[in-house]
Scaffold this motif. Sequence first.
Motif, PDB file in Angstrom:
ATOM      1  N   MET A 132       7.091  35.133  -3.848  1.00 33.51           N
ATOM      2  CA  MET A 132       6.058  36.544  -3.953  1.00 33.51           C
ATOM      3  C   MET A 132       5.539  36.829  -2.646  1.00 33.51           C
ATOM      4  O   MET A 132       5.089  36.026  -1.803  1.00 33.51           O
ATOM      5  N   LEU A 133       5.400  37.995  -2.344  1.00 29.44           N
ATOM      6  CA  LEU A 133       5.043  38.602  -1.182  1.00 29.44           C
ATOM      7  C   LEU A 133       3.411  38.847  -1.137  1.00 29.44           C
ATOM      8  O   LEU A 133       2.973  38.974  -2.106  1.00 29.44           O
ATOM      9  N   SER A 134       3.000  38.044   0.046  1.00 31.20           N
ATOM     10  CA  SER A 134       1.388  38.123   0.320  1.00 31.20           C
ATOM     11  C   SER A 134       1.269  38.734   1.497  1.00 31.20           C
ATOM     12  O   SER A 134       1.918  38.489   2.529  1.00 31.20           O
ATOM     13  N   ILE A 135      -0.051  39.464   1.467  1.00 30.20           N
ATOM     14  CA  ILE A 135      -0.297  40.014   2.976  1.00 30.20           C
ATOM     15  C   ILE A 135      -1.593  39.514   3.198  1.00 30.20           C
ATOM     16  O   ILE A 135      -2.667  39.506   2.505  1.00 30.20           O
ATOM     17  N   ARG A 136      -1.860  39.209   4.596  1.00 28.69           N
ATOM     18  CA  ARG A 136      -3.007  38.414   5.123  1.00 28.69           C
ATOM     19  C   ARG A 136      -3.122  38.906   6.506  1.00 28.69           C
ATOM     20  O   ARG A 136      -2.241  39.077   7.103  1.00 28.69           O
ATOM     21  N   PRO A 137      -4.551  38.733   7.013  1.00 30.93           N
ATOM     22  CA  PRO A 137      -4.718  38.931   8.481  1.00 30.93           C
ATOM     23  C   PRO A 137      -3.996  37.902   9.179  1.00 30.93           C
ATOM     24  O   PRO A 137      -3.812  36.762   8.884  1.00 30.93           O
ATOM     25  N   GLU A 138      -3.617  38.327  10.301  1.00 30.75           N
ATOM     26  CA  GLU A 138      -2.936  37.442  11.543  1.00 30.75           C
ATOM     27  C   GLU A 138      -3.986  36.374  11.786  1.00 30.75           C
ATOM     28  O   GLU A 138      -5.099  36.275  11.889  1.00 30.75           O
ATOM     29  N   LEU A 139      -3.275  35.127  11.805  1.00 25.42           N
ATOM     30  CA  LEU A 139      -3.950  33.719  12.374  1.00 25.42           C
ATOM     31  C   LEU A 139      -3.398  33.419  13.639  1.00 25.42           C
ATOM     32  O   LEU A 139      -2.386  33.800  14.111  1.00 25.42           O
ATOM     33  N   PRO A 140      -4.304  32.874  14.540  1.00 25.98           N
ATOM     34  CA  PRO A 140      -3.670  32.342  15.868  1.00 25.98           C
ATOM     35  C   PRO A 140      -2.539  31.611  15.872  1.00 25.98           C
ATOM     36  O   PRO A 140      -1.509  31.939  16.624  1.00 25.98           O
ATOM     37  N   ALA A 141      -2.498  30.833  15.073  1.00 26.97           N
ATOM     38  CA  ALA A 141      -0.914  30.092  14.600  1.00 26.97           C
ATOM     39  C   ALA A 141       0.191  31.095  14.388  1.00 26.97           C
ATOM     40  O   ALA A 141       1.405  30.371  14.580  1.00 26.97           O
ATOM     41  N   ASP A 142      -0.006  32.166  14.137  1.00 21.57           N
ATOM     42  CA  ASP A 142       1.111  33.216  13.561  1.00 21.57           C
ATOM     43  C   ASP A 142       1.709  33.691  14.849  1.00 21.57           C
ATOM     44  O   ASP A 142       2.744  34.429  14.838  1.00 21.57           O
ATOM     45  N   ALA A 143       1.083  33.680  16.175  1.00 19.56           N
ATOM     46  CA  ALA A 143       1.622  34.457  17.400  1.00 19.56           C
ATOM     47  C   ALA A 143       3.304  34.345  17.697  1.00 19.56           C
ATOM     48  O   ALA A 143       3.849  35.243  17.703  1.00 19.56           O
ATOM     49  N   ALA A 144       3.656  33.071  17.517  1.00 25.57           N
ATOM     50  CA  ALA A 144       4.977  32.831  17.979  1.00 25.57           C
ATOM     51  C   ALA A 144       5.768  33.444  16.758  1.00 25.57           C
ATOM     52  O   ALA A 144       6.927  34.015  17.168  1.00 25.57           O
ATOM     53  N   GLY A 145       5.530  33.240  15.578  1.00 24.29           N
ATOM     54  CA  GLY A 145       6.149  33.794  14.627  1.00 24.29           C
ATOM     55  C   GLY A 145       6.241  35.444  14.571  1.00 24.29           C
ATOM     56  O   GLY A 145       7.236  35.786  14.224  1.00 24.29           O
ATOM     57  N   ILE A 146       5.320  35.800  14.715  1.00 25.15           N
ATOM     58  CA  ILE A 146       5.217  37.158  14.920  1.00 25.15           C
ATOM     59  C   ILE A 146       6.213  37.957  15.965  1.00 25.15           C
ATOM     60  O   ILE A 146       6.917  38.741  15.839  1.00 25.15           O
ATOM     61  N   HIS A 147       6.075  37.035  17.100  1.00 22.79           N
ATOM     62  CA  HIS A 147       7.062  37.481  18.402  1.00 22.79           C
ATOM     63  C   HIS A 147       8.315  37.402  17.711  1.00 22.79           C
ATOM     64  O   HIS A 147       9.074  38.392  18.078  1.00 22.79           O
ATOM     65  N   PHE A 148       8.800  36.216  17.385  1.00 23.18           N
ATOM     66  CA  PHE A 148      10.137  36.129  16.695  1.00 23.18           C
ATOM     67  C   PHE A 148      10.524  37.185  15.962  1.00 23.18           C
ATOM     68  O   PHE A 148      11.637  37.861  15.781  1.00 23.18           O
ATOM     69  N   LEU A 149       9.736  37.535  14.750  1.00 22.78           N
ATOM     70  CA  LEU A 149      10.042  38.531  13.668  1.00 22.78           C
ATOM     71  C   LEU A 149      10.008  39.749  14.052  1.00 22.78           C
ATOM     72  O   LEU A 149      11.056  40.776  13.800  1.00 22.78           O
ATOM     73  N   THR A 150       9.247  39.974  15.038  1.00 20.78           N
ATOM     74  CA  THR A 150       9.463  41.418  15.624  1.00 20.78           C
ATOM     75  C   THR A 150      10.401  41.832  16.570  1.00 20.78           C
ATOM     76  O   THR A 150      11.327  42.813  16.617  1.00 20.78           O
ATOM     77  N   GLU A 151      10.890  40.599  17.343  1.00 22.61           N
ATOM     78  CA  GLU A 151      12.148  40.822  18.270  1.00 22.61           C
ATOM     79  C   GLU A 151      13.076  40.905  17.295  1.00 22.61           C
ATOM     80  O   GLU A 151      14.255  41.774  17.394  1.00 22.61           O
ATOM     81  N   ALA A 152      13.286  39.988  16.453  1.00 22.29           N
ATOM     82  CA  ALA A 152      14.418  40.432  15.433  1.00 22.29           C
ATOM     83  C   ALA A 152      14.635  41.596  14.640  1.00 22.29           C
ATOM     84  O   ALA A 152      15.416  42.287  14.297  1.00 22.29           O
ATOM     85  N   ALA A 153      13.455  42.140  14.235  1.00 24.80           N
ATOM     86  CA  ALA A 153      13.447  43.486  13.518  1.00 24.80           C
ATOM     87  C   ALA A 153      13.933  44.543  14.481  1.00 24.80           C
ATOM     88  O   ALA A 153      14.599  45.487  13.838  1.00 24.80           O
ATOM     89  N   PHE A 154      13.841  44.334  15.701  1.00 24.80           N
ATOM     90  CA  PHE A 154      14.012  45.490  16.534  1.00 24.80           C
ATOM     91  C   PHE A 154      15.176  45.347  17.346  1.00 24.80           C
ATOM     92  O   PHE A 154      16.062  46.271  18.070  1.00 24.80           O
ATOM     93  N   ARG A 155      16.038  44.288  17.286  1.00 29.84           N
ATOM     94  CA  ARG A 155      17.034  43.601  18.047  1.00 29.84           C
ATOM     95  C   ARG A 155      18.265  44.692  17.896  1.00 29.84           C
ATOM     96  O   ARG A 155      18.824  44.955  18.903  1.00 29.84           O
ATOM     97  N   ASN A 156      18.650  45.229  16.941  1.00 27.47           N
ATOM     98  CA  ASN A 156      19.939  46.069  16.707  1.00 27.47           C
ATOM     99  C   ASN A 156      19.444  47.495  16.491  1.00 27.47           C
ATOM    100  O   ASN A 156      20.345  48.451  16.002  1.00 27.47           O
ATOM    101  N   ALA A 157      18.198  47.760  16.703  1.00 26.94           N
ATOM    102  CA  ALA A 157      17.732  49.329  16.414  1.00 26.94           C
ATOM    103  C   ALA A 157      17.972  50.051  17.676  1.00 26.94           C
ATOM    104  O   ALA A 157      17.561  49.951  18.549  1.00 26.94           O
ATOM    105  N   PRO A 158      18.843  51.453  17.189  1.00 27.91           N
ATOM    106  CA  PRO A 158      19.352  52.151  18.360  1.00 27.91           C
ATOM    107  C   PRO A 158      18.129  52.930  18.858  1.00 27.91           C
ATOM    108  O   PRO A 158      18.182  53.290  20.033  1.00 27.91           O
TER     109      PRO A 158
END
Length: 108
Positions: free
Chosen positions: A1-27
């Motif tokens: 189930m999807l939940s949305i919450r504010p970023e926590l300090p421990a999320d920084a590395a995960g956000i970096h990874f998912l943002t890079e992955a999300a745009f990796r193949n975007a022209p």
Amino acid sequence: MLSIRPELPADAAGIHFLTEAAFRNAPHSSHTEHHIVDALRERGELSISLVAEDAGQLVGHVALSPVSVQDDSQGWFGLGPISVLPQQQGRGVGTALMRAAIEALRKR
């Protein structure tokens, strides 16, 4: 189930990874979005930073930061990036993040 919450300090590395992955193949991408989010965070300019989780895994992120407009009016925010893991795209994660970001702005 999807939940949305504010970023926590421990999320920084995960956000970096998912943002890079999300745009990796975007022209349309310069492939620097993950660095932009990191820089905004380091400067304390992430006014709103929300993550989407599914079964405890980060699957999306949205960032809003203050922007200046030509007439010097205040209270404007820039969106971006909004990132969703490629395997989660098309499932409403980005829409849910955007709605939560708009609601967070309204509450300000």
